[in-house]
Design an enzyme around this catalytic site. Structure first.
Site, PDB file in Angstrom:
ATOM      1  N   ALA A   1       2.471  -4.405  -5.123  1.00 41.55           N
ATOM      2  CA  ALA A   1       2.746  -6.073  -5.134  1.00 41.55           C
ATOM      3  C   ALA A   1       2.262  -6.633  -6.371  1.00 41.55           C
ATOM      4  O   ALA A   1       2.945  -7.591  -7.068  1.00 41.55           O
ATOM      5  CB  ALA A   1       2.032  -6.677  -3.890  1.00 41.55           C
TER       6      ALA A   1
ATOM      7  N   GLY B   1      -4.167  -6.150  -1.475  1.00 39.04           N
ATOM      8  CA  GLY B   1      -4.362  -4.724  -1.417  1.00 39.04           C
ATOM      9  C   GLY B   1      -3.147  -3.649  -2.078  1.00 39.04           C
ATOM     10  O   GLY B   1      -3.403  -2.510  -2.070  1.00 39.04           O
ATOM     11  N   SER B   2      -2.043  -4.320  -2.227  1.00 34.97           N
ATOM     12  CA  SER B   2      -1.008  -3.731  -2.575  1.00 34.97           C
ATOM     13  C   SER B   2      -0.703  -3.387  -4.056  1.00 34.97           C
ATOM     14  O   SER B   2      -0.435  -4.534  -4.489  1.00 34.97           O
ATOM     15  CB  SER B   2       0.457  -4.018  -1.898  1.00 34.97           C
ATOM     16  OG  SER B   2       1.470  -3.591  -2.480  1.00 34.97           O
ATOM     17  N   PRO B   3      -1.139  -2.419  -4.760  1.00 36.46           N
ATOM     18  CA  PRO B   3      -0.985  -2.148  -6.222  1.00 36.46           C
ATOM     19  C   PRO B   3       0.467  -2.466  -6.496  1.00 36.46           C
ATOM     20  O   PRO B   3       0.818  -3.070  -7.716  1.00 36.46           O
ATOM     21  CB  PRO B   3      -1.251  -0.753  -6.688  1.00 36.46           C
ATOM     22  CG  PRO B   3      -1.178  -0.250  -5.293  1.00 36.46           C
ATOM     23  CD  PRO B   3      -1.184  -1.035  -4.116  1.00 36.46           C
TER      24      PRO B   3
END
Length: 218
Positions: free
Chosen positions: A18, A14-16
């Site tokens: 990352a 869910g982390s752009p």
């Protein structure tokens, strides 16, 4: 002989940031000869345990900072020549299914293709990946035996492994994503990758020990 240096990339789909950071990891691996261990964690669980929140929430209503954050993201994308990234219009996406699937895929020996497919459908051809039907169809289109992984993801060992990894991340100092560990040294955020690489070089050089000429004084 010392154990090989352990280098971790702790991620949540869910982390752009990352996603963007991961695009730079192969270059670091080539230059240093050290492979990252990819560790799935629950970013929501980390936020809850540390009383933190996502930039999507924390930047809301702040003048100028969101714009600067977007500028830094574009600089990172240009620096690393990333051409595949697309903002997900359904963001934020609940990633519990995705992250349990990642752990299940590791148990089933399918981690690499699952990982690539998950990132593809989150940040390259973005979809609402917390919708079960969308989730299934996306992975089927990528040739993943997703029903096998969905079944495995319901098993206690998968749920336990994911929770343990999340709790361990917090215990070691994590508060968001992406988080990197180089041995016992923690680094947070995609903009710390230069320091991550420097730490890898420094710690592997230390493990290798002095050269013969240094040992003999010649």
């Amino acid at each position: 002989m010392a154990d090989p240096l352990k280098v971790e990339f702790q991620f949540d789909f869910g982390s752009p940031n990352a996603y963007l950071a991961e695009k730079a990891l192969p270059g670091i691996e080539r230059r240093t000869g050290v492979k990252f261990e990819y560790v799935p964690v629950l970013l929501g669980g980390i936020f809850k345990a540390t009383n933190n929140m996502s930039p999507f929430e924390s930047l809301r209503g702040i003048k100028n900072k969101p714009e600067y954050n977007a500028l830094e993201t574009q600089r990172f994308i240009r620096r690393h020549d990333i051409t595949t990234f697309r903002p997900n219009p359904f963001f934020p996406v609940n990633t519990l299914m995705l992250m349990r699937g990642a752990v299940a895929a590791r148990f089933e020996g399918m981690f690499e293709p699952y990982f690539r497919a998950a990132y593809h459908h989150m940040w390259e051809e973005p979809k609402k990946m917390d919708d079960l039907e969308v989730f299934r169809n996306a992975f089927i289109s990528s040739g993943i035996d997703i029903d096998r992984l969905i079944a495995r993801a319901q098993q206690d060992e998968v749920k336990k492994r994911l929770i343990e990894a999340t709790n361990d991340a917090v215990a070691r100092g994590a508060f968001g994503s992406p988080t990197f560990f180089v041995g016992n040294e923690m680094f947070f955020g995609k903009d710390q990758l230069r320091d991550v690489e420097e730490s890898i070089v420094e710690q592997t050089s230390r493990e290798d020990g002095p050269t013969p000429s240094m040992r003999t004084g010649k």
